[in-house]
Design a protein around this motif. Structure first.
Motif, short mmCIF file in Angstrom:
data_model
loop_
_atom_site.label_atom_id
_atom_site.label_comp_id
_atom_site.label_asym_id
_atom_site.label_seq_id
_atom_site.Cartn_x
_atom_site.Cartn_y
_atom_site.Cartn_z
N SER A 47 5.73 5.14 -6.02
CA SER A 47 5.24 5.10 -4.64
C SER A 47 6.19 5.88 -3.71
CB SER A 47 5.09 3.65 -4.15
OG SER A 47 6.34 3.06 -3.92
N GLN A 50 5.55 9.56 -4.14
CA GLN A 50 4.30 9.97 -3.49
C GLN A 50 4.27 9.63 -1.99
OE1 GLN A 50 0.66 9.03 -5.66
NE2 GLN A 50 1.77 9.00 -7.60
N GLN A 51 5.41 9.19 -1.49
CA GLN A 51 5.55 8.86 -0.06
C GLN A 51 4.49 7.87 0.41
OE1 GLN A 51 5.60 12.84 1.57
NE2 GLN A 51 7.80 12.99 1.30
N ARG A 52 4.36 6.84 -0.41
CA ARG A 52 3.42 5.78 -0.03
C ARG A 52 4.22 4.56 0.43
NH1 ARG A 52 -2.18 5.85 -1.38
NH2 ARG A 52 -2.07 3.76 -0.48
N ASP A 54 3.43 2.35 2.48
CA ASP A 54 2.61 1.14 2.56
C ASP A 54 2.63 0.36 1.25
OD1 ASP A 54 1.25 3.24 1.32
OD2 ASP A 54 -0.73 2.63 2.07
N VAL A 55 2.60 1.10 0.11
CA VAL A 55 2.62 0.45 -1.21
C VAL A 55 3.98 -0.23 -1.42
CG1 VAL A 55 2.51 0.82 -3.70
CG2 VAL A 55 0.97 2.08 -2.19
N LYS A 56 5.02 0.50 -1.08
CA LYS A 56 6.38 -0.02 -1.27
C LYS A 56 6.56 -1.34 -0.50
CE LYS A 56 11.04 1.24 -0.46
NZ LYS A 56 11.84 2.06 0.42
N ALA A 112 -2.80 0.32 -8.06
CA ALA A 112 -2.32 1.56 -8.68
C ALA A 112 -2.75 1.62 -10.15
CB ALA A 112 -0.80 1.63 -8.59
N PHE A 128 -2.36 5.95 -6.60
CA PHE A 128 -2.43 4.73 -5.78
C PHE A 128 -3.77 4.69 -5.06
CE2 PHE A 128 2.08 5.41 -6.39
CZ PHE A 128 2.50 4.14 -6.73
N ARG A 130 -6.26 4.36 -2.16
CA ARG A 130 -6.16 4.65 -0.71
C ARG A 130 -6.24 3.34 0.08
NH1 ARG A 130 -10.83 9.21 -0.50
NH2 ARG A 130 -9.79 10.77 -1.76
N ILE A 132 -5.04 -0.11 0.08
CA ILE A 132 -4.10 -0.97 -0.64
C ILE A 132 -4.39 -2.46 -0.46
CG2 ILE A 132 -2.20 0.69 -0.85
CD1 ILE A 132 -0.84 -1.19 1.32
#
Ligand SMILES: [Fe+2]
Length: 484
Positions: A47, A50-52, A54-56, A112, A128, A130, A132
């Motif tokens: 995550s 992939q610069q996510r 929000d997931v982190k 994911a 991931f 879109r 979440i």
């Protein structure tokens, strides 16, 4: 086949919600497991790449409520190198890892998917969602890369469900019990008498599976070679954990403790709620019989030469080769063992067998293989459109499409009324040729099963998704033995 309802009749069959719910009430509701910190960390790293953010944040905030369908061990199990692809005669297989968030209201939301785990997520393609959380709106029908990823997950599950969960963990394990019992118990022994009705048809059926179904049909349906499939099958057998598979132990290990199943968070896990209650019912029946037969308790069990010979036979390297089988010495252990034998042959096999028609005759929901190579990068996956999904399905191999649809249909045939567990309990209650202690137990069983019919309906009515009920474990429809 044409007229029976199937999942393709739902206009939302591809949605995250239906995909999530299949882990709880689909053909394989038995392997969804709380995510290890190792996998959470791997998804966390992906995550970040992939610069996510929000997931982190989601992963950090609620780590105990993440669950996985983890097929990442396919390569190590089959002795395939981490960078080799799974391919067989133009078909492709994969070993996905799917991450789900069990949301506080009990929705299992896919977050994911690693398409095909190649030793680490860093060397694999991970996508991931879109959306979440389940409440974020979005056009799910046109999200082709994510839909493709869900299809990979279903292809991975096809192998594990059919070969490990279904064939090995029910058909073949029960066969070892049947053969070992015939070798070590006298036919009038109470344990033999108690279990025998649950062995109907299984040996002949397994012979046909070994001679025909597996080598001539199943092997030709997947993206795994014959050697890989048999290696996977043997590994599943050698790893089968007998006592670990007792329902309370199994659910606890996977992160669904039975004492919590009444909580809102677990209300969509139809299989777990039904099978936990069914285990209690079977255990009470078996306990009623065996406590009467073994009034001497643990000492009488420990002194029973047939039981010790049986246990040895199941474990023996020249016999059953089931290393995890316990050495039964107490009455409690004997009751658990007999409960497990009936559980495997009856409700467990029913749960993993009879929904194949509904979920799998509609091939796009759960194909047994892909027909194009998997994308090699996230960028390639992100470019996928509807056309790529259609090409990955057996659209150009109509014979394969037909077999993929037909096999689950054939394996799901409705059993006759006289082959159900409720019919067995009803008939046995007043069958003069049955020992009185079993008749007495069967009367208790009959009452409990009749009440359970309403419990099954109730649990199904409590599911969020009311378009697909979960009635497969209705005792008036649960097969007495492994019949198909
Ligand atoms: Fe079966």
């Amino acid at each position: 086949m044409y007229f029976n309802p199937n999942i393709g009749h739902r206009d939302d069959w591809y949605s995250d919600s239906v995909f999530g719910q299949q882990q709880f009430i689909g053909t394989n509701p038995t392997t969804i497991t709380r995510a290890s910190s190792y996998l959470i960390d791997e998804f966390m790293t992906a995550s970040r790449t992939q610069q996510r953010a929000d997931v982190k944040e989601l992963l950090k905030g609620d780590p105990v409520n993440f669950y996985v369908q983890d097929y990442s061990d396919f390569r190590s199990t089959m002795g395939v190198s981490p960078n080799a692809d799974f391919a067989s005669e133009g078909r492709y297989g994969c070993s996905s890892v799917v991450l789900f968030h069990l949301e506080p209201d009990g929705k299992l939301h896919p977050v994911a998917i690693t398409l095909d785990y190649k030793g680490s997520m860093q060397h694999s393609v991970t996508i991931f969602n879109r959306r979440i959380t389940s409440t974020i709106p979005g056009d799910e029908s046109a999200d082709w890369p994510w839909r493709y990823a869900k299809m990979c997950a279903q292809v991975s599950d096809w192998l594990r469900h059919e070969v490990a969960v279904h064939l090995v963990n029910t058909h073949l394990v029960e066969e070892v019990i049947i053969v070992s019992a015939h070798r070590t118990f006298e036919p009038h022994h109470i344990v033999f008498k108690l279990l025998e009705p649950h062995w109907n048809t299984t040996l002949a059926l397994n012979q046909a599976a070994r001679e025909t179904l597996v080598p001539k049909i199943i092997i030709g349906m997947t993206g795994f070679t014959e050697t890989q499939t048999y290696t996977f099958l043997k590994d599943a057998y050698s790893k089968f954990d007998w006592t670990g598979s007792y329902v309370p132990n199994d659910l606890r290990r996977r992160g669904f403790p039975i004492e919590d199943l009444g909580k809102l968070k677990y209300h969509n896990y139809g299989y777990a709620r039904n099978i936990a209650r069914m285990w209690e019912i079977l255990r009470k029946f078996v306990g009623t019989v065996l406590k009467t037969a073994y009034v001497g308790g643990d000492i009488q069990v420990a002194d029973d030469q047939s039981i010790s010979a049986f246990c040895q036979e199941v474990r023996s390297s020249s016999g059953g080769q089931l290393a995890s089988f316990p050495n039964i010495k107490t009455l409690d252990e004997l009751i658990d063992f007999a409960t497990m034998c009936i559980h495997v042959a009856s409700p467990q096999h029913t749960a993993v067998n009879y929904l194949q028609q509904y979920y799998q005759t509609f091939v796009p929901n759960k194909p047994s293989a892909l027909y194009t190579k998997l994308p090699q990068s996230l960028a390639e996956l992100q470019s996928y459109s509807e056309k790529d999904i259609l090409l990955a399905l057996p659209t150009r191999r109509p014979r394969d499409w037909l077999i993929m649809a037909q096999v689950p249909y054939l394996l799901s045939f409705e059993m006759p009324d006289e082959s159900t567990i409720l019919h067995y309990a009803t008939m046995t209650s007043d069958l003069p040729s049955t020992p009185e202690i079993i008749r007495k137990g069967a009367r208790v069983l009959k009452d409990d099963l009749e009440a359970f019919i309403y419990t099954v309906l109730q649990y199904s009515r409590e599911l969020d998704d009311q378009k697909t009920p979960y009635h497969v474990l209705d005792p008036a429809r649960t097969a007495i033995s492994i019949l198909i």
